[in-house]
Design an enzyme around this catalytic site. Structure first.
Site, PDB file in Angstrom:
ATOM      1  N   CYS A  35       0.808  -1.205   0.005  1.00  0.00           N
ATOM      2  CA  CYS A  35      -0.071   0.155   0.209  1.00  0.00           C
ATOM      3  C   CYS A  35       0.925   1.281   0.030  1.00  0.00           C
ATOM      4  O   CYS A  35       1.558   1.391  -0.960  1.00  0.00           O
ATOM      5  CB  CYS A  35      -1.107  -0.075   1.165  1.00  0.00           C
ATOM      6  SG  CYS A  35      -2.467   1.075   0.819  1.00  0.00           S
ATOM      7  N   HIS A  45      -3.400  -5.446   0.573  1.00  0.00           N
ATOM      8  CA  HIS A  45      -2.998  -5.759   1.860  1.00  0.00           C
ATOM      9  C   HIS A  45      -2.992  -7.239   2.139  1.00  0.00           C
ATOM     10  O   HIS A  45      -4.060  -7.880   2.704  1.00  0.00           O
ATOM     11  CB  HIS A  45      -3.566  -5.133   3.098  1.00  0.00           C
ATOM     12  CG  HIS A  45      -3.238  -3.620   3.432  1.00  0.00           C
ATOM     13  ND1 HIS A  45      -2.488  -3.375   4.067  1.00  0.00           N
ATOM     14  CD2 HIS A  45      -3.677  -2.476   2.826  1.00  0.00           C
ATOM     15  CE1 HIS A  45      -2.266  -2.046   4.247  1.00  0.00           C
ATOM     16  NE2 HIS A  45      -2.963  -1.633   3.537  1.00  0.00           N
ATOM     17  N   GLU A  53      -1.321  -9.259   3.770  1.00  0.00           N
ATOM     18  CA  GLU A  53      -1.062  -9.618   5.226  1.00  0.00           C
ATOM     19  C   GLU A  53      -2.220  -9.758   6.106  1.00  0.00           C
ATOM     20  O   GLU A  53      -2.547 -10.635   6.773  1.00  0.00           O
ATOM     21  CB  GLU A  53      -0.102  -8.812   5.960  1.00  0.00           C
ATOM     22  CG  GLU A  53      -0.616  -7.386   6.486  1.00  0.00           C
ATOM     23  CD  GLU A  53      -1.113  -6.338   5.438  1.00  0.00           C
ATOM     24  OE1 GLU A  53      -1.652  -5.582   5.710  1.00  0.00           O
ATOM     25  OE2 GLU A  53      -0.666  -6.768   4.452  1.00  0.00           O
TER      26      GLU A  53
END
Length: 233
Positions: A106, A210, A212
């Site tokens: 990001c 994202h 994760e």
């Protein structure tokens, strides 16, 4: 040993070096050891971090200051941290010169592009006609939101083994002019660059979403962290 950049969080009169735990969890699950790097002006300290780690992830957060790419801020610009920008620009250039594997997520993707001389759309909806949704007002971070098209001659295609993938999305800025030595590796369906890769280094990858946050419910995104750790080894 994987460096993770952090952000400054203020609570009352105290300031904290913070990071969402999903980054830490993803690195541990992929076989790495997370090392949280605080924001500091001490360049000797940052050089010691760079010497100690085998790879680095530039994490999400505030907008990159448009002054770094020669523009004044438009009214839609979000929160900016001059401390963080200066710290991470220094860290990136050090890691890049060391040929260290680098992953930008990001804001991290945007930082990589700007550090290599590229520019950003300061606000997608304000500056790009007919843009689609990229920053929903609400919704869980582990929920996919829109599709992206992955270029077949890219590292991401080799990692995900697919030319389309559903991702989450929490950004109002995006890559405009590509930085030196970067190529676009994925696009959203309105033409916005969703991922970049280095043409000059073994592993310098930036992605707008994202992974994760998605990884616990969508295991395919662990492949990115596993490949990143493999490159660091």
């Amino acid at each position: 040993m994987i460096g993770l950049t952090t952000f400054i969080e203020s609570k009352g009169t105290s300031r904290y070096s913070s990071l969402c735990y999903t980054y830490i969890d993803a690195i541990i699950r992929a076989g790495g050891i997370p090392v949280l790097i605080p924001i500091t002006e001490d360049k000797e300290c940052l050089l010691k971090y760079a010497d100690a780690i085998d790879g680095i992830i530039f994490t999400g957060g505030e907008d990159v200051s448009p002054l770094y790419f020669g523009e004044n801020p438009i009214k839609e610009i979000g929160s900016i941290s001059c401390e963080r920008d200066a710290c991470e620009m220094f860290l990136f250039k050090e890691a890049y010169d060391l040929d260290m594997p680098i992953l930008g997520i990001c804001r991290g993707s945007q930082l990589i592009n700007v550090a290599l001389g590229g520019s950003l759309y300061q606000d997608i909806n304000a500056q790009l006609k007919d843009s689609l949704g990229h920053s929903p007002e609400s919704g869980p971070s582990d929920q996919v939101y829109h599709m992206v098209k992955i270029e077949k001659d890219s590292k991401l295609y080799n990692i995900f083994e697919n030319d389309t993938i559903a991702i989450n999305s929490f950004h109002h800025q995006s890559v405009k002019e590509l930085g030196k030595g970067l190529k676009a590796a994925a696009f959203s369906y309105d033409g916005i660059i969703e991922a970049t890769e280095s043409l000059e280094k073994d592993f310098v990858v930036g992605i707008q979403w994202h992974p994760e946050a998605l990884a616990p419910k969508h295991p395919i995104f662990m492949k990115l962290f596993e490949e990143f750790i493999s490159q660091c080894r």
